[in-house]
Design a protein around this motif. Structure first.
Motif: not given
Lengths: 293, 281
Positions: A122-124, A159-160, A232-233, A243-245
Protein backbone atom coordinates in the motif's frame (compact mmCIF):
# COMPACT_ATOMS: atom_id res chain seq x y z
CA UNK A 1 -5.71 -41.95 8.06
CA UNK A 2 -3.36 -43.81 10.31
CA UNK A 3 -0.12 -45.71 10.00
CA UNK A 4 -0.12 -49.47 10.42
CA UNK A 5 2.94 -49.50 12.64
CA UNK A 6 2.83 -47.11 15.57
CA UNK A 7 4.64 -46.54 18.82
CA UNK A 8 3.21 -47.43 22.21
CA UNK A 9 2.76 -44.70 24.71
CA UNK A 10 0.08 -43.68 27.14
CA UNK A 11 1.16 -40.26 28.28
CA UNK A 12 3.66 -39.24 25.61
CA UNK A 13 1.23 -38.52 22.74
CA UNK A 14 -0.79 -36.22 24.96
CA UNK A 15 2.35 -34.35 25.97
CA UNK A 16 3.24 -33.95 22.30
CA UNK A 17 -0.10 -32.50 21.23
CA UNK A 18 -0.50 -30.44 24.41
CA UNK A 19 1.33 -27.26 23.26
CA UNK A 20 -0.61 -26.92 20.04
CA UNK A 21 -3.92 -27.82 21.69
CA UNK A 22 -3.32 -25.29 24.46
CA UNK A 23 -2.63 -22.46 22.01
CA UNK A 24 -5.58 -23.53 19.87
CA UNK A 25 -7.96 -23.61 22.81
CA UNK A 26 -6.85 -20.31 24.33
CA UNK A 27 -6.44 -18.26 21.17
CA UNK A 28 -8.93 -19.88 18.75
CA UNK A 29 -11.80 -21.56 20.49
CA UNK A 30 -12.10 -19.21 23.43
CA UNK A 31 -12.14 -16.03 21.25
CA UNK A 32 -14.41 -17.65 18.68
CA UNK A 33 -16.83 -18.64 21.45
CA UNK A 34 -16.59 -15.13 22.88
CA UNK A 35 -17.38 -13.63 19.50
CA UNK A 36 -20.49 -15.79 19.27
CA UNK A 37 -21.42 -14.96 22.87
CA UNK A 38 -20.92 -11.20 22.55
CA UNK A 39 -22.82 -11.16 19.28
CA UNK A 40 -25.94 -12.00 21.33
CA UNK A 41 -25.28 -9.45 24.08
CA UNK A 42 -25.78 -5.75 24.39
CA UNK A 43 -23.48 -3.66 26.56
CA UNK A 44 -24.76 -0.69 28.50
CA UNK A 45 -23.31 2.72 27.74
CA UNK A 46 -20.52 2.31 30.29
CA UNK A 47 -19.56 -1.23 29.32
CA UNK A 48 -20.33 -2.42 32.84
CA UNK A 49 -23.05 -4.94 32.22
CA UNK A 50 -24.48 -6.87 29.31
CA UNK A 51 -27.88 -8.31 28.60
CA UNK A 52 -28.87 -11.13 26.29
CA UNK A 53 -30.59 -9.74 23.20
CA UNK A 54 -30.75 -12.80 20.93
CA UNK A 55 -30.30 -11.94 17.29
CA UNK A 56 -30.86 -8.23 17.83
CA UNK A 57 -27.24 -7.36 17.01
CA UNK A 58 -27.45 -9.29 13.77
CA UNK A 59 -30.71 -7.61 12.89
CA UNK A 60 -29.13 -4.24 13.65
CA UNK A 61 -26.07 -5.06 11.57
CA UNK A 62 -28.09 -6.10 8.56
CA UNK A 63 -30.41 -3.13 8.92
CA UNK A 64 -27.42 -0.78 8.93
CA UNK A 65 -27.00 0.80 5.49
CA UNK A 66 -23.32 1.25 6.31
CA UNK A 67 -22.92 -2.51 6.65
CA UNK A 68 -24.71 -3.25 3.40
CA UNK A 69 -22.58 -0.61 1.72
CA UNK A 70 -19.49 -2.29 3.16
CA UNK A 71 -20.70 -5.62 1.73
CA UNK A 72 -21.03 -3.99 -1.66
CA UNK A 73 -17.54 -2.46 -1.46
CA UNK A 74 -16.12 -5.82 -0.39
CA UNK A 75 -17.80 -7.59 -3.32
CA UNK A 76 -16.41 -5.14 -5.87
CA UNK A 77 -13.02 -5.07 -4.18
CA UNK A 78 -12.59 -8.83 -3.88
CA UNK A 79 -13.77 -9.63 -7.41
CA UNK A 80 -11.50 -6.93 -8.86
CA UNK A 81 -8.48 -7.96 -6.78
CA UNK A 82 -8.98 -11.61 -7.69
CA UNK A 83 -9.27 -10.95 -11.42
CA UNK A 84 -6.42 -8.47 -11.45
CA UNK A 85 -4.18 -10.84 -9.51
CA UNK A 86 -5.07 -13.93 -11.57
CA UNK A 87 -5.25 -12.90 -15.23
CA UNK A 88 -1.86 -11.17 -15.54
CA UNK A 89 -0.34 -13.95 -13.41
CA UNK A 90 -1.71 -16.57 -15.80
CA UNK A 91 -0.42 -14.68 -18.83
CA UNK A 92 3.03 -14.27 -17.29
CA UNK A 93 3.14 -17.91 -16.17
CA UNK A 94 2.25 -19.14 -19.67
CA UNK A 95 5.04 -16.98 -21.06
CA UNK A 96 7.53 -18.02 -18.40
CA UNK A 97 6.69 -21.65 -19.11
CA UNK A 98 7.69 -21.13 -22.75
CA UNK A 99 10.98 -19.39 -22.46
CA UNK A 100 14.22 -21.17 -21.77
CA UNK A 101 16.65 -18.31 -21.62
CA UNK A 102 16.37 -16.07 -18.53
CA UNK A 103 13.57 -18.31 -17.22
CA UNK A 104 14.96 -18.31 -13.68
CA UNK A 105 15.58 -14.55 -13.77
CA UNK A 106 11.94 -13.87 -14.65
CA UNK A 107 10.73 -16.33 -12.05
CA UNK A 108 12.88 -14.90 -9.28
CA UNK A 109 11.94 -11.31 -10.02
CA UNK A 110 8.22 -12.04 -10.25
CA UNK A 111 8.43 -13.81 -6.92
CA UNK A 112 9.46 -10.67 -5.05
CA UNK A 113 6.07 -9.09 -4.22
CA UNK A 114 5.23 -12.28 -2.30
CA UNK A 115 7.69 -11.10 0.35
CA UNK A 116 6.13 -7.63 0.59
CA UNK A 117 3.63 -7.00 3.38
CA UNK A 118 0.20 -5.79 2.20
CA UNK A 119 0.64 -2.59 4.20
CA UNK A 120 4.02 -1.94 2.56
CA UNK A 121 2.54 -2.68 -0.87
CA UNK A 122 0.00 0.00 0.00
CA UNK A 123 2.76 2.46 0.90
CA UNK A 124 4.62 1.76 -2.38
CA UNK A 125 1.55 2.52 -4.47
CA UNK A 126 0.63 5.47 -2.29
CA UNK A 127 4.04 6.93 -3.06
CA UNK A 128 3.31 6.70 -6.79
CA UNK A 129 -0.21 8.05 -6.60
CA UNK A 130 -0.20 10.59 -3.74
CA UNK A 131 -1.56 13.80 -5.24
CA UNK A 132 1.14 16.43 -5.61
CA UNK A 133 3.86 13.97 -4.58
CA UNK A 134 3.78 10.71 -6.53
CA UNK A 135 5.30 10.66 -9.99
CA UNK A 136 2.30 8.85 -11.49
CA UNK A 137 -0.05 11.35 -9.84
CA UNK A 138 1.99 14.19 -11.31
CA UNK A 139 1.97 12.55 -14.73
CA UNK A 140 -1.81 12.17 -14.53
CA UNK A 141 -2.15 15.80 -13.63
CA UNK A 142 0.06 16.73 -16.57
CA UNK A 143 -2.26 14.69 -18.81
CA UNK A 144 -5.16 16.72 -17.48
CA UNK A 145 -6.69 13.96 -15.38
CA UNK A 146 -8.09 15.18 -12.10
CA UNK A 147 -6.51 12.60 -9.79
CA UNK A 148 -7.06 12.87 -6.07
CA UNK A 149 -7.87 9.63 -4.32
CA UNK A 150 -8.17 11.49 -1.02
CA UNK A 151 -11.36 13.07 -2.30
CA UNK A 152 -12.57 10.71 -5.01
CA UNK A 153 -13.94 7.43 -3.66
CA UNK A 154 -13.72 5.53 -6.94
CA UNK A 155 -10.10 6.50 -7.39
CA UNK A 156 -9.35 5.44 -3.83
CA UNK A 157 -10.98 2.07 -4.44
CA UNK A 158 -9.01 1.67 -7.66
CA UNK A 159 -5.75 2.43 -5.88
CA UNK A 160 -6.25 -0.11 -3.09
CA UNK A 161 -7.38 -2.72 -5.63
CA UNK A 162 -4.20 -2.27 -7.68
CA UNK A 163 -1.94 -2.32 -4.61
CA UNK A 164 -3.64 -5.43 -3.19
CA UNK A 165 -3.60 -7.26 -6.53
CA UNK A 166 0.06 -6.38 -7.16
CA UNK A 167 1.08 -8.12 -3.94
CA UNK A 168 -0.95 -11.26 -4.72
CA UNK A 169 0.25 -11.54 -8.32
CA UNK A 170 3.42 -13.41 -7.26
CA UNK A 171 1.54 -16.09 -5.44
CA UNK A 172 -0.75 -16.75 -8.39
CA UNK A 173 2.17 -16.72 -10.79
CA UNK A 174 4.08 -19.35 -8.81
CA UNK A 175 1.07 -21.66 -8.63
CA UNK A 176 0.13 -21.23 -12.28
CA UNK A 177 3.71 -21.90 -13.31
CA UNK A 178 3.87 -25.04 -11.16
CA UNK A 179 0.54 -26.15 -12.64
CA UNK A 180 1.73 -25.53 -16.20
CA UNK A 181 4.96 -27.39 -15.65
CA UNK A 182 3.01 -30.39 -14.39
CA UNK A 183 1.17 -30.73 -17.71
CA UNK A 184 2.78 -33.57 -19.69
CA UNK A 185 4.60 -32.15 -22.69
CA UNK A 186 3.70 -35.26 -24.72
CA UNK A 187 0.05 -34.23 -24.58
CA UNK A 188 0.79 -30.85 -26.12
CA UNK A 189 3.07 -32.36 -28.73
CA UNK A 190 0.42 -34.87 -29.75
CA UNK A 191 -2.09 -32.04 -30.19
CA UNK A 192 0.49 -30.10 -32.13
CA UNK A 193 1.00 -33.03 -34.52
CA UNK A 194 -2.77 -33.22 -34.98
CA UNK A 195 -2.56 -29.66 -36.18
CA UNK A 196 -3.87 -27.80 -33.15
CA UNK A 197 -2.48 -24.26 -33.05
CA UNK A 198 -1.14 -22.50 -29.98
CA UNK A 199 -4.38 -20.92 -28.87
CA UNK A 200 -6.45 -24.05 -29.51
CA UNK A 201 -3.99 -26.11 -27.48
CA UNK A 202 -4.19 -23.60 -24.67
CA UNK A 203 -7.98 -23.54 -24.64
CA UNK A 204 -8.64 -27.28 -25.01
CA UNK A 205 -5.73 -28.81 -23.08
CA UNK A 206 -3.94 -26.34 -20.86
CA UNK A 207 -6.93 -24.49 -19.39
CA UNK A 208 -8.93 -27.60 -18.43
CA UNK A 209 -5.87 -29.24 -16.87
CA UNK A 210 -5.16 -26.01 -15.03
CA UNK A 211 -8.68 -25.68 -13.67
CA UNK A 212 -7.94 -27.21 -10.24
CA UNK A 213 -5.13 -24.68 -9.76
CA UNK A 214 -7.37 -21.89 -10.99
CA UNK A 215 -10.13 -22.82 -8.63
CA UNK A 216 -7.76 -23.16 -5.70
CA UNK A 217 -6.26 -19.75 -6.44
CA UNK A 218 -9.70 -18.23 -6.80
CA UNK A 219 -10.63 -19.26 -3.26
CA UNK A 220 -7.24 -18.21 -1.86
CA UNK A 221 -7.46 -14.83 -3.57
CA UNK A 222 -10.97 -14.17 -2.34
CA UNK A 223 -9.94 -15.02 1.23
CA UNK A 224 -6.88 -12.79 0.78
CA UNK A 225 -9.01 -9.91 -0.48
CA UNK A 226 -11.45 -10.33 2.39
CA UNK A 227 -8.94 -10.41 5.23
CA UNK A 228 -5.27 -9.91 4.52
CA UNK A 229 -5.79 -6.67 2.64
CA UNK A 230 -6.60 -4.92 5.89
CA UNK A 231 -3.07 -3.50 5.88
CA UNK A 232 -3.51 -1.96 2.43
CA UNK A 233 -6.75 -0.26 3.40
CA UNK A 234 -5.53 0.93 6.79
CA UNK A 235 -2.25 2.33 5.45
CA UNK A 236 -3.58 3.94 2.26
CA UNK A 237 -7.14 5.17 2.77
CA UNK A 238 -8.28 4.33 6.29
CA UNK A 239 -11.56 3.17 4.75
CA UNK A 240 -12.23 6.57 3.23
CA UNK A 241 -13.02 8.88 1.64
CA UNK A 242 -16.47 8.70 3.22
CA UNK A 243 -16.30 4.89 3.59
CA UNK A 244 -15.68 4.29 -0.11
CA UNK A 245 -13.01 1.70 0.68
CA UNK A 246 -14.43 0.30 3.91
CA UNK A 247 -14.32 -3.44 3.36
CA UNK A 248 -15.94 -5.77 5.91
CA UNK A 249 -12.78 -6.59 7.84
CA UNK A 250 -11.97 -2.91 8.17
CA UNK A 251 -15.45 -2.28 9.52
CA UNK A 252 -15.07 -5.05 12.12
CA UNK A 253 -11.88 -3.35 13.25
CA UNK A 254 -13.31 0.14 13.09
CA UNK A 255 -16.57 -0.61 14.91
CA UNK A 256 -14.94 -2.87 17.50
CA UNK A 257 -11.64 -1.11 18.22
CA UNK A 258 -12.32 2.51 17.37
CA UNK A 259 -16.09 2.62 17.90
CA UNK A 260 -16.05 0.21 20.87
CA UNK A 261 -19.30 -1.42 19.76
CA UNK A 262 -18.56 -4.91 21.04
CA UNK A 263 -21.92 -6.49 20.20
CA UNK A 264 -22.08 -5.14 16.67
CA UNK A 265 -18.45 -5.91 15.93
CA UNK A 266 -18.86 -9.46 17.26
CA UNK A 267 -21.95 -10.01 15.16
CA UNK A 268 -19.94 -8.87 12.13
CA UNK A 269 -17.13 -11.26 13.14
CA UNK A 270 -19.58 -14.13 13.27
CA UNK A 271 -20.89 -13.25 9.79
CA UNK A 272 -17.30 -13.24 8.51
CA UNK A 273 -16.59 -16.58 10.18
CA UNK A 274 -19.57 -18.09 8.39
CA UNK A 275 -18.29 -16.72 5.08
CA UNK A 276 -14.80 -18.19 5.61
CA UNK A 277 -16.19 -21.55 6.72
CA UNK A 278 -18.41 -21.67 3.64
CA UNK A 279 -15.50 -20.80 1.35
CA UNK A 280 -13.27 -23.41 2.97
CA UNK A 281 -16.00 -26.04 2.78
CA UNK A 282 -16.52 -25.35 -0.92
CA UNK A 283 -12.82 -25.62 -1.49
CA UNK A 284 -12.49 -28.93 0.33
CA UNK A 285 -15.44 -30.43 -1.46
CA UNK A 286 -13.83 -29.54 -4.70
CA UNK A 287 -10.37 -30.73 -3.71
CA UNK A 288 -11.80 -34.03 -2.55
CA UNK A 289 -13.56 -34.56 -5.85
CA UNK A 290 -10.35 -33.83 -7.62
CA UNK A 291 -8.52 -36.52 -5.67
CA UNK A 292 -10.94 -39.17 -6.93
CA UNK A 293 -10.65 -38.58 -10.62
CA UNK B 1 6.49 -24.74 -29.22
CA UNK B 2 6.66 -21.32 -30.82
CA UNK B 3 10.15 -20.85 -29.56
CA UNK B 4 11.23 -24.01 -31.33
CA UNK B 5 9.68 -23.10 -34.66
CA UNK B 6 11.39 -19.73 -34.46
CA UNK B 7 8.67 -17.22 -35.22
CA UNK B 8 7.30 -15.04 -32.44
CA UNK B 9 9.96 -16.31 -30.07
CA UNK B 10 10.55 -12.76 -28.85
CA UNK B 11 6.92 -12.28 -27.81
CA UNK B 12 7.07 -14.17 -24.48
CA UNK B 13 10.20 -12.24 -23.59
CA UNK B 14 8.55 -8.96 -24.41
CA UNK B 15 5.51 -9.75 -22.28
CA UNK B 16 7.68 -10.97 -19.42
CA UNK B 17 9.86 -7.88 -19.52
CA UNK B 18 6.75 -5.68 -19.47
CA UNK B 19 5.42 -7.73 -16.55
CA UNK B 20 8.71 -7.34 -14.71
CA UNK B 21 8.71 -3.60 -15.33
CA UNK B 22 5.20 -3.28 -13.95
CA UNK B 23 5.93 -5.44 -10.92
CA UNK B 24 9.29 -3.83 -10.25
CA UNK B 25 8.34 -0.21 -10.86
CA UNK B 26 6.83 0.60 -7.44
CA UNK B 27 9.78 -1.02 -5.67
CA UNK B 28 12.28 0.84 -7.86
CA UNK B 29 10.64 4.23 -7.37
CA UNK B 30 10.55 3.64 -3.64
CA UNK B 31 14.24 2.83 -3.68
CA UNK B 32 14.96 5.99 -5.66
CA UNK B 33 12.89 7.98 -3.16
CA UNK B 34 14.93 6.53 -0.32
CA UNK B 35 18.13 8.02 -1.80
CA UNK B 36 16.81 11.59 -2.06
CA UNK B 37 15.88 14.42 0.25
CA UNK B 38 12.23 15.18 0.87
CA UNK B 39 12.37 18.53 -0.99
CA UNK B 40 13.80 16.66 -4.01
CA UNK B 41 10.91 14.21 -3.82
CA UNK B 42 8.31 16.96 -3.45
CA UNK B 43 9.77 19.10 -6.25
CA UNK B 44 7.05 17.90 -8.60
CA UNK B 45 9.49 16.39 -11.09
CA UNK B 46 11.18 13.66 -9.11
CA UNK B 47 14.06 12.06 -10.96
CA UNK B 48 14.06 8.33 -11.70
CA UNK B 49 17.79 8.15 -11.14
CA UNK B 50 18.87 7.42 -7.57
CA UNK B 51 20.04 10.46 -5.61
CA UNK B 52 23.10 10.87 -3.47
CA UNK B 53 21.66 10.47 0.02
CA UNK B 54 21.54 6.70 0.32
CA UNK B 55 23.92 6.25 3.26
CA UNK B 56 22.71 9.36 5.04
CA UNK B 57 19.01 8.44 4.83
CA UNK B 58 19.38 4.83 5.89
CA UNK B 59 21.69 5.75 8.72
CA UNK B 60 19.22 8.39 9.88
CA UNK B 61 16.29 6.01 9.65
CA UNK B 62 18.04 3.23 11.51
CA UNK B 63 19.63 5.19 14.32
CA UNK B 64 17.75 8.46 14.76
CA UNK B 65 14.81 8.56 17.12
CA UNK B 66 11.66 9.31 15.13
CA UNK B 67 9.41 11.98 16.64
CA UNK B 68 6.43 10.29 14.97
CA UNK B 69 7.37 7.08 16.78
CA UNK B 70 7.86 8.69 20.21
CA UNK B 71 11.60 8.90 19.63
CA UNK B 72 12.14 5.23 18.81
CA UNK B 73 14.62 4.51 15.99
CA UNK B 74 13.80 2.10 13.16
CA UNK B 75 16.49 -0.33 14.26
CA UNK B 76 14.37 -1.09 17.32
CA UNK B 77 11.28 -1.72 15.19
CA UNK B 78 13.31 -4.05 12.98
CA UNK B 79 14.45 -5.95 16.03
CA UNK B 80 10.82 -6.31 17.16
CA UNK B 81 9.80 -7.50 13.70
CA UNK B 82 12.64 -9.99 13.66
CA UNK B 83 11.79 -11.36 17.10
CA UNK B 84 8.13 -11.65 16.15
CA UNK B 85 8.82 -13.30 12.78
CA UNK B 86 11.33 -15.77 14.22
CA UNK B 87 9.14 -16.66 17.21
CA UNK B 88 6.14 -17.25 14.97
CA UNK B 89 8.09 -19.28 12.42
CA UNK B 90 10.02 -21.43 14.89
CA UNK B 91 7.12 -21.69 17.34
CA UNK B 92 4.71 -22.87 14.67
CA UNK B 93 7.20 -25.36 13.34
CA UNK B 94 7.92 -26.77 16.78
CA UNK B 95 4.37 -27.24 18.05
CA UNK B 96 3.11 -28.45 14.66
CA UNK B 97 5.93 -30.94 14.29
CA UNK B 98 5.22 -32.40 17.73
CA UNK B 99 1.46 -32.58 17.34
CA UNK B 100 1.66 -34.07 13.86
CA UNK B 101 4.08 -36.66 15.24
CA UNK B 102 1.66 -37.62 17.99
CA UNK B 103 -1.30 -37.81 15.62
CA UNK B 104 0.48 -39.92 13.01
CA UNK B 105 2.74 -42.19 15.05
CA UNK B 106 0.53 -42.99 18.04
CA UNK B 107 -2.89 -44.42 18.62
CA UNK B 108 -4.56 -42.84 21.63
CA UNK B 109 -8.09 -42.02 22.77
CA UNK B 110 -9.13 -38.58 21.52
CA UNK B 111 -6.68 -38.65 18.62
CA UNK B 112 -9.26 -37.71 16.00
CA UNK B 113 -10.76 -35.05 18.27
CA UNK B 114 -7.33 -33.45 18.53
CA UNK B 115 -6.89 -33.64 14.78
CA UNK B 116 -10.22 -31.99 14.04
CA UNK B 117 -9.71 -29.29 16.62
CA UNK B 118 -6.44 -28.34 14.97
CA UNK B 119 -7.93 -28.68 11.52
CA UNK B 120 -10.82 -26.33 12.32
CA UNK B 121 -8.42 -23.49 13.03
CA UNK B 122 -7.74 -23.40 9.27
CA UNK B 123 -11.13 -21.80 8.92
CA UNK B 124 -10.65 -18.94 11.34
CA UNK B 125 -7.97 -16.47 10.28
CA UNK B 126 -6.90 -14.16 13.09
CA UNK B 127 -8.52 -11.16 11.39
CA UNK B 128 -11.97 -12.69 11.77
CA UNK B 129 -11.84 -13.10 15.54
CA UNK B 130 -9.65 -10.10 16.12
CA UNK B 131 -11.52 -8.26 18.88
CA UNK B 132 -12.17 -11.26 21.16
CA UNK B 133 -8.64 -12.56 20.60
CA UNK B 134 -7.38 -9.17 21.65
CA UNK B 135 -9.47 -9.34 24.82
CA UNK B 136 -8.20 -12.80 25.71
CA UNK B 137 -4.64 -11.61 25.16
CA UNK B 138 -5.27 -8.52 27.27
CA UNK B 139 -6.76 -10.67 30.05
CA UNK B 140 -3.60 -12.73 30.06
CA UNK B 141 -1.53 -9.56 30.50
CA UNK B 142 0.27 -9.99 27.18
CA UNK B 143 -0.25 -6.49 25.74
CA UNK B 144 3.07 -4.91 24.72
CA UNK B 145 5.02 -8.13 25.13
CA UNK B 146 6.78 -10.33 22.59
CA UNK B 147 4.65 -13.19 23.87
CA UNK B 148 1.51 -11.28 22.97
CA UNK B 149 2.87 -10.51 19.51
CA UNK B 150 3.78 -14.09 18.71
CA UNK B 151 1.92 -16.72 20.76
CA UNK B 152 -1.64 -16.08 19.54
CA UNK B 153 -0.40 -16.54 15.98
CA UNK B 154 1.60 -19.74 16.39
CA UNK B 155 -1.27 -22.21 16.29
CA UNK B 156 -1.61 -23.21 12.68
CA UNK B 157 -3.30 -26.06 10.95
CA UNK B 158 -1.31 -25.58 7.75
CA UNK B 159 2.01 -26.61 9.23
CA UNK B 160 0.47 -29.54 11.11
CA UNK B 161 -1.24 -30.80 7.97
CA UNK B 162 1.97 -30.50 5.97
CA UNK B 163 3.96 -32.52 8.50
CA UNK B 164 1.18 -35.06 8.81
CA UNK B 165 1.13 -35.56 5.05
CA UNK B 166 4.88 -36.07 5.02
CA UNK B 167 4.91 -38.39 8.03
CA UNK B 168 2.34 -40.63 6.38
CA UNK B 169 4.83 -41.33 3.59
CA UNK B 170 7.52 -42.66 5.96
CA UNK B 171 7.83 -46.43 5.33
CA UNK B 172 6.76 -48.72 8.18
CA UNK B 173 10.06 -50.60 7.85
CA UNK B 174 11.87 -47.58 9.17
CA UNK B 175 9.89 -47.62 12.40
CA UNK B 176 10.22 -51.38 12.75
CA UNK B 177 13.96 -51.13 12.23
CA UNK B 178 14.20 -48.35 14.77
CA UNK B 179 12.26 -50.41 17.27
CA UNK B 180 14.43 -53.48 16.68
CA UNK B 181 17.43 -51.32 17.40
CA UNK B 182 15.80 -50.37 20.67
CA UNK B 183 15.03 -46.75 19.76
CA UNK B 184 12.07 -45.25 21.60
CA UNK B 185 9.65 -42.78 20.08
CA UNK B 186 11.65 -39.72 21.10
CA UNK B 187 14.89 -41.18 19.81
CA UNK B 188 13.14 -41.94 16.49
CA UNK B 189 11.78 -38.41 16.35
CA UNK B 190 15.16 -36.85 16.90
CA UNK B 191 17.49 -39.19 14.99
CA UNK B 192 15.32 -40.29 12.06
CA UNK B 193 12.32 -38.06 11.52
CA UNK B 194 13.92 -34.68 12.08
CA UNK B 195 16.76 -35.19 9.56
CA UNK B 196 14.28 -36.57 7.03
CA UNK B 197 12.09 -33.46 7.40
CA UNK B 198 14.85 -30.98 6.62
CA UNK B 199 13.44 -29.90 3.26
CA UNK B 200 9.94 -29.46 4.64
CA UNK B 201 11.27 -27.49 7.57
CA UNK B 202 13.24 -25.15 5.31
CA UNK B 203 10.25 -24.49 3.05
CA UNK B 204 7.96 -23.92 5.98
CA UNK B 205 10.44 -21.57 7.58
CA UNK B 206 10.36 -19.27 4.54
CA UNK B 207 6.56 -19.22 4.35
CA UNK B 208 6.14 -18.65 8.09
CA UNK B 209 8.89 -16.06 8.39
CA UNK B 210 7.28 -13.98 5.65
CA UNK B 211 3.88 -14.47 7.30
CA UNK B 212 5.19 -13.37 10.69
CA UNK B 213 7.21 -10.40 9.45
CA UNK B 214 4.31 -9.07 7.38
CA UNK B 215 1.64 -9.19 10.09
CA UNK B 216 -0.22 -5.91 10.44
CA UNK B 217 -3.58 -5.93 12.20
CA UNK B 218 -2.42 -8.06 15.12
CA UNK B 219 0.69 -6.04 16.09
CA UNK B 220 -1.33 -2.87 15.54
CA UNK B 221 -3.77 -3.94 18.25
CA UNK B 222 -1.53 -5.72 20.69
CA UNK B 223 1.14 -3.03 21.05
CA UNK B 224 0.50 0.37 22.55
CA UNK B 225 4.01 1.72 22.97
CA UNK B 226 6.14 2.66 19.99
CA UNK B 227 9.14 0.73 21.32
CA UNK B 228 7.22 -2.57 21.05
CA UNK B 229 5.66 -2.11 17.62
CA UNK B 230 6.92 -3.66 14.41
CA UNK B 231 8.40 -1.99 11.35
CA UNK B 232 5.46 -2.77 9.07
CA UNK B 233 3.07 -1.14 11.55
CA UNK B 234 5.42 1.72 12.41
CA UNK B 235 5.52 3.04 8.84
CA UNK B 236 1.87 4.02 9.05
CA UNK B 237 2.59 6.38 11.97
CA UNK B 238 5.15 8.17 9.80
CA UNK B 239 2.53 9.05 7.20
CA UNK B 240 1.01 12.06 8.91
CA UNK B 241 -1.82 13.80 7.16
CA UNK B 242 -0.08 17.17 7.07
CA UNK B 243 2.80 18.11 4.79
CA UNK B 244 5.39 17.06 7.37
CA UNK B 245 5.78 13.47 6.22
CA UNK B 246 9.54 12.79 5.93
CA UNK B 247 9.17 10.93 2.64
CA UNK B 248 12.85 10.09 2.30
CA UNK B 249 12.76 8.28 5.64
CA UNK B 250 9.41 6.62 4.92
CA UNK B 251 10.84 5.24 1.69
CA UNK B 252 13.98 4.01 3.45
CA UNK B 253 11.75 2.33 6.04
CA UNK B 254 9.70 0.68 3.30
CA UNK B 255 12.86 -0.73 1.73
CA UNK B 256 14.08 -1.89 5.14
CA UNK B 257 10.71 -3.53 5.78
CA UNK B 258 10.90 -5.44 2.49
CA UNK B 259 14.55 -6.48 2.63
CA UNK B 260 14.56 -9.24 5.28
CA UNK B 261 11.58 -11.26 3.99
CA UNK B 262 12.77 -10.77 0.41
CA UNK B 263 16.24 -11.98 1.37
CA UNK B 264 14.80 -15.08 3.05
CA UNK B 265 12.66 -15.85 0.00
CA UNK B 266 15.52 -15.35 -2.46
CA UNK B 267 18.17 -17.22 -0.49
CA UNK B 268 15.89 -20.19 0.18
CA UNK B 269 14.09 -20.03 -3.15
CA UNK B 270 14.61 -23.66 -4.10
CA UNK B 271 12.83 -25.04 -1.04
CA UNK B 272 10.35 -22.24 -0.82
CA UNK B 273 8.70 -22.75 -4.23
CA UNK B 274 8.42 -26.50 -3.78
CA UNK B 275 7.18 -26.12 -0.23
CA UNK B 276 4.66 -23.42 -1.06
CA UNK B 277 3.02 -25.48 -3.77
CA UNK B 278 3.07 -28.64 -1.64
CA UNK B 279 1.86 -26.95 1.52
CA UNK B 280 -1.27 -25.58 -0.04
CA UNK B 281 -2.34 -28.61 -2.01
Amino acid sequence: MQRRVVFDGKLLPYLLVAPQLAVTLVFFFWPAAEAVYFSTQRQDAFGLSTVFVGFENFAAVFADPGYLHSFQVTAIFSVAVTLLAMLPALLLAVMADRVVRFASVYKTALMLPYAVAPAIAGVLWLFLFAPGIGIVANALKWLGIDWNYLLNGNQALLLVIVAAAWKQLSYNFLFFLAGLQAIPKSLLEAASIDGAGGFLRFRTIVLPLLSPTTFFLFVVDVVYAFFETFGVIHAVTGGGPSKATEILIYKVYYDGVVGLDLGGSSAQSVVLMIIVIALTAVQFRYVERRVHY
Amino acid sequence: MESRSGHLSWLPHLILVLGLALVGFPIYVTFVGSTMTTPEILSGHMSLIPGGHFVENYLAALTQGMPQLSGVPVARLMLNSLIMALSIALGKMLISFLSAYAIVFFRFPGRMVCFWMIFLTLMLPVEVRIVPTFQVTANLGLIDTYGGLAIPLIASATATLLFRQFFLTIPDELIEAARLDGAGPLRFLWDVLLPLSRTNLAALFVILFVYGWNQYLWPLLVTNTASMTTLVVGIKSMLTVDANTPWHLVMAMAILAMAPPAAVVLLMQRWFVKGLVDAEK
